[in-house]
Design a protein around this motif. Structure first.
Motif, PDB file in Angstrom:
ATOM      1  N   LEU A 181       1.944  15.479 -28.049  1.00 47.69           N
ATOM      2  CA  LEU A 181       0.540  15.444 -27.643  1.00 47.69           C
ATOM      3  C   LEU A 181       0.367  14.946 -26.214  1.00 47.69           C
ATOM      4  O   LEU A 181      -0.663  15.154 -25.593  1.00 47.69           O
ATOM      5  CB  LEU A 181      -0.256  14.552 -28.593  1.00 47.69           C
TER       6      LEU A 181
ATOM      7  N   LYS B 247      -4.239  23.867 -28.245  1.00 48.77           N
ATOM      8  CA  LYS B 247      -5.374  23.519 -29.105  1.00 48.77           C
ATOM      9  C   LYS B 247      -5.240  24.162 -30.480  1.00 48.77           C
ATOM     10  O   LYS B 247      -5.456  23.516 -31.500  1.00 48.77           O
ATOM     11  CB  LYS B 247      -6.686  23.977 -28.457  1.00 48.77           C
TER      12      LYS B 247
ATOM     13  N   HIS C 130      -2.438  22.520 -32.423  1.00 50.72           N
ATOM     14  CA  HIS C 130      -2.826  21.160 -32.766  1.00 50.72           C
ATOM     15  C   HIS C 130      -3.695  21.151 -34.023  1.00 50.72           C
ATOM     16  O   HIS C 130      -3.440  20.400 -34.967  1.00 50.72           O
ATOM     17  CB  HIS C 130      -3.566  20.543 -31.581  1.00 50.72           C
ATOM     18  N   ILE C 131      -4.682  22.009 -34.034  1.00 51.61           N
ATOM     19  CA  ILE C 131      -5.572  22.072 -35.198  1.00 51.61           C
ATOM     20  C   ILE C 131      -4.802  22.511 -36.436  1.00 51.61           C
ATOM     21  O   ILE C 131      -4.906  21.902 -37.494  1.00 51.61           O
ATOM     22  CB  ILE C 131      -6.743  23.035 -34.927  1.00 51.61           C
TER      23      ILE C 131
ATOM     24  N   LYS D 127      -2.420  19.719 -37.598  1.00 56.77           N
ATOM     25  CA  LYS D 127      -3.172  18.617 -38.194  1.00 56.77           C
ATOM     26  C   LYS D 127      -3.568  18.968 -39.621  1.00 56.77           C
ATOM     27  O   LYS D 127      -3.655  18.114 -40.474  1.00 56.77           O
ATOM     28  CB  LYS D 127      -4.460  18.369 -37.397  1.00 56.77           C
TER      29      LYS D 127
ATOM     30  N   THR E  78     -10.448  12.636 -34.146  1.00 59.59           N
ATOM     31  CA  THR E  78     -10.126  13.032 -32.798  1.00 59.59           C
ATOM     32  C   THR E  78      -9.368  11.888 -32.120  1.00 59.59           C
ATOM     33  O   THR E  78      -9.744  10.743 -32.245  1.00 59.59           O
ATOM     34  CB  THR E  78     -11.429  13.268 -32.012  1.00 59.59           C
ATOM     35  N   ASP E  79      -8.317  12.234 -31.447  1.00 60.56           N
ATOM     36  CA  ASP E  79      -7.594  11.223 -30.688  1.00 60.56           C
ATOM     37  C   ASP E  79      -8.206  11.106 -29.308  1.00 60.56           C
ATOM     38  O   ASP E  79      -8.347  12.107 -28.602  1.00 60.56           O
ATOM     39  CB  ASP E  79      -6.118  11.614 -30.556  1.00 60.56           C
TER      40      ASP E  79
ATOM     41  N   ASN F 139     -10.212  13.083 -24.127  1.00 56.90           N
ATOM     42  CA  ASN F 139     -10.038  13.646 -25.457  1.00 56.90           C
ATOM     43  C   ASN F 139      -8.657  14.292 -25.546  1.00 56.90           C
ATOM     44  O   ASN F 139      -8.383  15.293 -24.889  1.00 56.90           O
ATOM     45  CB  ASN F 139     -11.144  14.671 -25.712  1.00 56.90           C
TER      46      ASN F 139
ATOM     47  N   ASP G 286      -7.273  15.758 -27.995  1.00 53.64           N
ATOM     48  CA  ASP G 286      -7.218  16.992 -28.773  1.00 53.64           C
ATOM     49  C   ASP G 286      -7.465  18.208 -27.898  1.00 53.64           C
ATOM     50  O   ASP G 286      -6.766  19.206 -27.988  1.00 53.64           O
ATOM     51  CB  ASP G 286      -8.275  16.984 -29.881  1.00 53.64           C
ATOM     52  N   SER G 287      -8.477  18.093 -27.082  1.00 47.47           N
ATOM     53  CA  SER G 287      -8.885  19.274 -26.328  1.00 47.47           C
ATOM     54  C   SER G 287      -8.449  19.201 -24.871  1.00 47.47           C
ATOM     55  O   SER G 287      -8.575  20.177 -24.142  1.00 47.47           O
ATOM     56  CB  SER G 287     -10.405  19.418 -26.385  1.00 47.47           C
TER      57      SER G 287
END
Lengths: 225, 225
Positions: free
Chosen positions: A140, A160, A163-164, A167, B128-129, B139, B141-142
DNA sequence: AATTCAGCTAACAATTTTGTAAGATACACA
DNA sequence: TGTGTATCTTACAAAATTGTTAGCTGAATT
């Protein structure tokens, strides 16, 4: 900073599972099975944190906690076989820093370890954040993918999406959710744009020799099983 | 999934600090100060988790825990003013899910909340990390940046740089470390390439109205103070 | 088996990201 | 104060990323 963690646990399966996961999360892990003299190994290795099971052969975890406390203020995280409140209180009184009951999820264990390390050491260089599934490691921090020692660069969209999906591994993620996660509602993108991006991601997996990581569930979405 | 968390805490400073941080970590936070009828607010809001202080005016936390347990199995995380072992045992016996003693670090609180939510709800869609410093939210995640409600897109290099600097905020990060983090050793890049990338990152901050987020320490590196 | 529709693929052009070059500033130390 | 060096800035070209189009494939349903 690379932290060294000592695990004292007599159940071999759990011991190995913990060690494996610690390594995965970039800790330096070592275990001891010398239950007649845990302190010896502790002094030899000087770990930054000790994971200490309460039920141990010969002496119990409380005994070793006391022994360690005589020589060190190293953070100690107790592992209890049963969800026993007396154990928990005892552990805390003994100078334990935290307490986790079996069965525990690895995520919780890692979270507790990180929290304890953060409290105990003034370290700001946090652990690398990763997401792992079936040997596929998503970093990450750098947005890169590691597949059997190969480092694969991901574009932002690819990252992205993966990642989703990672998760939510084991669950189907709808195309709609993916669309809404990657593109704002205002921004209109073609429905096929998602397909193309999934396709690009899959190609990267294929180029690394991994065949079917992301599965299509027609009419439902995608899943990493 | 967006979780709603109810905080019952009489110390205003702590209450606001908690609420602010919960919001920051993407929870929906609400607090009650109606200490004569906590249950009413609980029923009206139906939160996914309750943070319950033990020392409260009128009735104490244990009382409200019992009242809530009569109608709901919502996870309850107790907050204790003093590190009192009896409280801890009591809290657990009362049907509390976890226990945290003041003073606590926000990181630990968030970790405990996440662990409890994960245990209580079968959710895989993790929080969300994020990485936050002085109102600037990264952010993870994004790979986007949030500066007073503006969302700013970052390129991959910009994200990596900012991520490292924010992780190490308060410490100087050498140019050398940044260079080695962003570009493999094999890959030769001009030393100035780093400067240019820092420059690009700074421009994004400026365009959002933030002047001096990343400072230069000549001869040493960069720092986010 | 035919039909339909969801999802796949390849190719293209627009946009964004990236590294480098060249000259400009600004700081540190003499 | 002057000089050398570190860092900054701007501009440019190469490379990568991205969204779209158009045609294809394959599963589900009749």
């Amino acid at each position: 900073m690379q932290f060294k963690i000592m695990t004292v646990e007599d159940d071999r399966a759990i011991r190995e599972m913990i060690a494996e996961n610690l390594t995965k999360w970039q800790f330096e892990a070592f275990t001891t099975t010398n239950f007649s003299n845990v302190l010896e190994d502790f002094l030899a290795e000087k770990p930054h944190l000790v994971l200490l099971d309460i039920n141990l052969p010969i002496y119990d975890g409380f005994y070793w906690c006391q022994k360690i406390r005589e020589v060190s203020k190293v953070p100690i995280l107790f592992i209890s076989s049963r969800n026993n409140n007396m154990d928990m209180v005892m552990a805390m009184n003994m100078g334990g820093d935290d307490f986790i009951s079996k069965p525990f999820s690895i995520e919780v264990l890692i979270a507790k370890i990180n929290a304890t390390l953060r409290r105990s050491y003034d370290y700001v260089d946090l652990q690398t954040d990763i997401l792992e599934h079936q040997g596929i490691i998503l970093n990450l921090d750098s947005g890169t993918l590691k597949i059997n020692e190969q480092i694969i660069d991901l574009s932002k969209n690819e990252y992205k999406l993966l990642h989703i999906l990672m998760k939510n591994h084991g669950k189907i993620v709808s195309r709609d959710k993916l669309l809404r996660s990657l593109w704002d509602d205002e921004r209109f993108v073609d429905d096929n744009t998602l397909t193309v991006n999934i396709n690009r991601l899959r190609k990267k997996f294929e180029s690394a020799g991994v065949g079917h990581f992301i599965e299509t569930k027609i009419g439902q979405g995608y899943i990493i099983p």
